[in-house]
Design an enzyme around this catalytic site. Structure first.
Site, mmCIF file in Angstrom:
data_model
loop_
_atom_site.group_PDB
_atom_site.id
_atom_site.type_symbol
_atom_site.label_atom_id
_atom_site.label_comp_id
_atom_site.label_asym_id
_atom_site.label_seq_id
_atom_site.Cartn_x
_atom_site.Cartn_y
_atom_site.Cartn_z
ATOM 1 N N CYS A 167 -9.791 29.653 55.142
ATOM 2 C CA CYS A 167 -10.026 29.170 56.513
ATOM 3 C C CYS A 167 -11.333 29.798 56.998
ATOM 4 C CB CYS A 167 -8.871 29.527 57.438
ATOM 5 S SG CYS A 167 -7.326 28.772 56.916
ATOM 6 N N CYS A 183 -11.715 32.923 59.600
ATOM 7 C CA CYS A 183 -10.811 34.071 59.460
ATOM 8 C C CYS A 183 -11.414 35.113 58.530
ATOM 9 C CB CYS A 183 -9.468 33.592 58.922
ATOM 10 S SG CYS A 183 -8.286 34.940 58.673
ATOM 11 N N GLU A 224 -3.208 45.498 56.056
ATOM 12 C CA GLU A 224 -3.164 45.969 57.440
ATOM 13 C C GLU A 224 -1.935 45.431 58.164
ATOM 14 O OE1 GLU A 224 -7.982 46.526 57.823
ATOM 15 O OE2 GLU A 224 -6.959 45.429 59.396
ATOM 16 N N CYS A 226 -6.397 39.061 66.096
ATOM 17 C CA CYS A 226 -6.153 37.945 65.170
ATOM 18 C C CYS A 226 -7.411 37.648 64.380
ATOM 19 C CB CYS A 226 -5.809 36.663 65.915
ATOM 20 S SG CYS A 226 -4.420 36.790 66.991
ATOM 21 N N CYS A 248 -6.204 36.626 51.071
ATOM 22 C CA CYS A 248 -5.656 35.285 51.276
ATOM 23 C C CYS A 248 -6.448 34.325 50.414
ATOM 24 C CB CYS A 248 -5.747 34.867 52.745
ATOM 25 S SG CYS A 248 -4.844 33.339 53.102
ATOM 26 N N CYS A 280 2.897 42.729 63.696
ATOM 27 C CA CYS A 280 2.210 41.653 62.977
ATOM 28 C C CYS A 280 2.035 42.132 61.536
ATOM 29 C CB CYS A 280 0.870 41.413 63.669
ATOM 30 S SG CYS A 280 -0.132 40.164 62.866
ATOM 31 N N HIS A 340 -5.357 24.201 64.802
ATOM 32 C CA HIS A 340 -6.788 24.457 64.998
ATOM 33 C C HIS A 340 -7.687 23.235 65.148
ATOM 34 C CE1 HIS A 340 -5.549 28.455 64.216
ATOM 35 N NE2 HIS A 340 -5.574 28.383 62.913
HETATM 36 N N1 SAH Z 1 -1.989 32.271 56.971
HETATM 37 C C1 SAH Z 1 -1.087 32.187 58.092
HETATM 38 C C2 SAH Z 1 -0.837 33.528 58.699
HETATM 39 C C3 SAH Z 1 -2.050 34.165 59.363
HETATM 40 S S1 SAH Z 1 -1.784 34.055 61.041
HETATM 41 C C4 SAH Z 1 -1.625 31.183 59.086
HETATM 42 O O1 SAH Z 1 -2.714 30.686 58.879
HETATM 43 O O2 SAH Z 1 -0.932 30.851 60.021
HETATM 44 C C5 SAH Z 1 -3.248 34.542 61.772
HETATM 45 C C6 SAH Z 1 -3.541 33.649 62.949
HETATM 46 O O3 SAH Z 1 -4.786 34.061 63.522
HETATM 47 C C7 SAH Z 1 -3.711 32.232 62.510
HETATM 48 O O4 SAH Z 1 -3.338 31.314 63.476
HETATM 49 C C8 SAH Z 1 -5.194 32.207 62.278
HETATM 50 O O5 SAH Z 1 -5.673 30.914 62.213
HETATM 51 C C9 SAH Z 1 -5.698 32.990 63.470
HETATM 52 N N2 SAH Z 1 -7.062 33.483 63.270
HETATM 53 C C10 SAH Z 1 -7.673 33.689 62.098
HETATM 54 N N3 SAH Z 1 -8.944 34.129 62.286
HETATM 55 C C11 SAH Z 1 -9.113 34.208 63.612
HETATM 56 C C12 SAH Z 1 -10.198 34.628 64.435
HETATM 57 N N4 SAH Z 1 -11.336 35.059 63.901
HETATM 58 N N5 SAH Z 1 -10.020 34.600 65.763
HETATM 59 C C13 SAH Z 1 -8.848 34.217 66.292
HETATM 60 N N6 SAH Z 1 -7.794 33.813 65.581
HETATM 61 C C14 SAH Z 1 -7.916 33.806 64.244
#
Ligand code: SAH
Length: 377
Positions: free
Chosen positions: A121, A124, A97, A345, A117, A110, A226
């Site tokens: 995390c 996510c 996406e 995000c 991945c 984006c 985070h």
């Molecule tokens: N793997 C990289 C790139 C992904 S960035 C990284 O971790 O930075 C995507 C961003 O959105 C990251 O900061 C991630 O932590 C955040 N994110 C992931 N899941 C989310 C959610 N459910 N709500 C809000 N932000 C989220």
């Protein structure tokens, strides 16, 4: 000489210098690469036959040996707020996406760097999809190529996409070589000509790869922090067990201090109700980042089906933001965009033929987490 269509070299993701070398190996002049890059990336032309300033012989030879191939748009959805999400089908059947986020003075794309991945995390949704493979450079730059074709250029601007953030699916630093090739094209004046401050790599904190990124390029850096301490970050961002916070912050200092870099690191901090959003977390964060030149980007959690977390109240977000603000940190609360089309995000999922067995692992990890009040375990 000719090769079968499936074996034709895809020139879409090749940086100009490498393309010049490729041309020379075909007995052609290297500067032809500049012409080709302009045709592909500036004019959006993928058919060699239409590239009229290349000789007929070269065009024919290119047609036999090479191709310019893009992912296919499987779905395009437009949000009420103007955000556009594409689901892109790759040649092997997986889907990724990409999201375009328009604002008054810019258009941010984006982009994804991997199919799924591998990093687990816990908040996510991409993590829940599991992991299949790295994207190649042409699949990364192809997202920018397609967005530029699909989004009309707003009045007063020369292009639709002015900024690129590696914040889609995947961990860009786990796919460094392809990401660096794609960045090369983004910054190349003969291709997209974006300034290095308008290209941001976001990482969950792969320290050795971060140093390698710094040696290869100097685009803007965002780090998904985070949590203000290792105990909590170990649970939310499990890669922290390998590269704990102090090592990560040292790598950030090296990245920003090297060479002529002036920009600050952006720390992303997803706010999870009852987990990391309390005033004591804000105070701990302030102490942690006291001497790191940075901006802080607060992201209220975006829910997705099956997630055990909840978004904090807007009041809790405000209190957290104000504490950081009052302490002198440049703090921005990221506005949720495109959530009506699952483009916010952490909501990007694509279609991943998982090879990691993630589903089962996610359930175990969730069981391990402190549960916010009022939320089912
Ligand atoms: N793997 C990289 C790139 C992904 S960035 C990284 O971790 O930075 C995507 C961003 O959105 C990251 O900061 C991630 O932590 C955040 N994110 C992931 N899941 C989310 C959610 N459910 N709500 C809000 N932000 C989220």
């Amino acid at each position: 000489m000719s090769v079968s269509p499936a074996n034709r070299l895809n020139l879409l993701g090749m940086p100009r210098q490498r393309l010049a070398g490729q041309f020379e190996s075909w007995g052609e002049r290297g500067f032809r690469a500049t012409q080709l890059v302009k045709w592909i990336h500036q004019r959006g032309v993928t058919d060699f036959a239409a590239m009229t300033d290349l000789s007929k012989t070269l065009r024919e030879q290119l047609g036999l040996l090479a191709a310019v191939e893009l992912p296919e748009i499987a779905l395009e959805r437009r949000s009420d707020d103007g955000t556009v999400k594409w689901v892109l089908r790759l040649a092997d059947g997986n889907a990724i996406e990409t999201v375009y986020i328009p604002e008054d003075d810019r258009g941010t794309l984006c982009i994804s760097s991997q199919v799924g991945c591998a990093l687990d995390c816990t908040f996510c949704s991409t993590a829940q999809q599991g992991f299949n493979r790295n994207l190649s450079a042409h699949e990364i730059i192809g997202q920018l190529w397609l967005a530029n074709q699909r989004v009309p250029v707003p009045e007063g601007r020369s292009r639709a996409v002015t900024n690129v953030v590696f914040m889609g699916m995947g961990e860009p630093l786990a796919n460094l070589d392809a990401v660096v090739d794609a960045i090369d094209l983004m910054l190349d004046d003969n291709a997209y000509g974006l300034s290095k401050r308008r290209v941001t790599v976001s990482t969950s904190g792969l320290v050795p790869a971060l140093d390698r990124l710094g040696a290869a390029t100097d685009v803007a850096l965002a780090v998904s922090l985070h949590a203000p301490n290792d105990a909590l970050r170990n649970r939310l961002v499990p890669i922290n067990r390998k590269y704990p916070i102090h090592e990560l912050l040292n790598a950030c200092r090296r990245y920003t201090r090297d060479g002529a870099r002036h920009h600050r690191v952006t720390f992303e901090y997803v706010l999870l109700a009852g987990i990391n959003d309390q005033p004591r977390h804000a105070r701990e964060l302030m102490a942690l980042l006291r001497d790191v030149p940075c901006k802080i980007n607060l992201i209220p959690f975006n829910p997705f089906p099956g997630s055990p977390f909840v978004r904090p109240s807007s009041n809790a977000v405000r209190v957290f933001e104000k504490l950081l603000d009052d302490a002198g940190f440049v703090t921005i609360v990221r506005r949720t965009r495109g959530d009506d089309i699952d483009a916010a995000c952490g909501q990007l999922v694509g279609e991943v033929a998982d090879r990691s067995g993630r589903g089962a692992r996610m359930i175990r990890l969730h069981a391990d987490l402190p549960q916010p009040m009022g939320v089912r375990a």
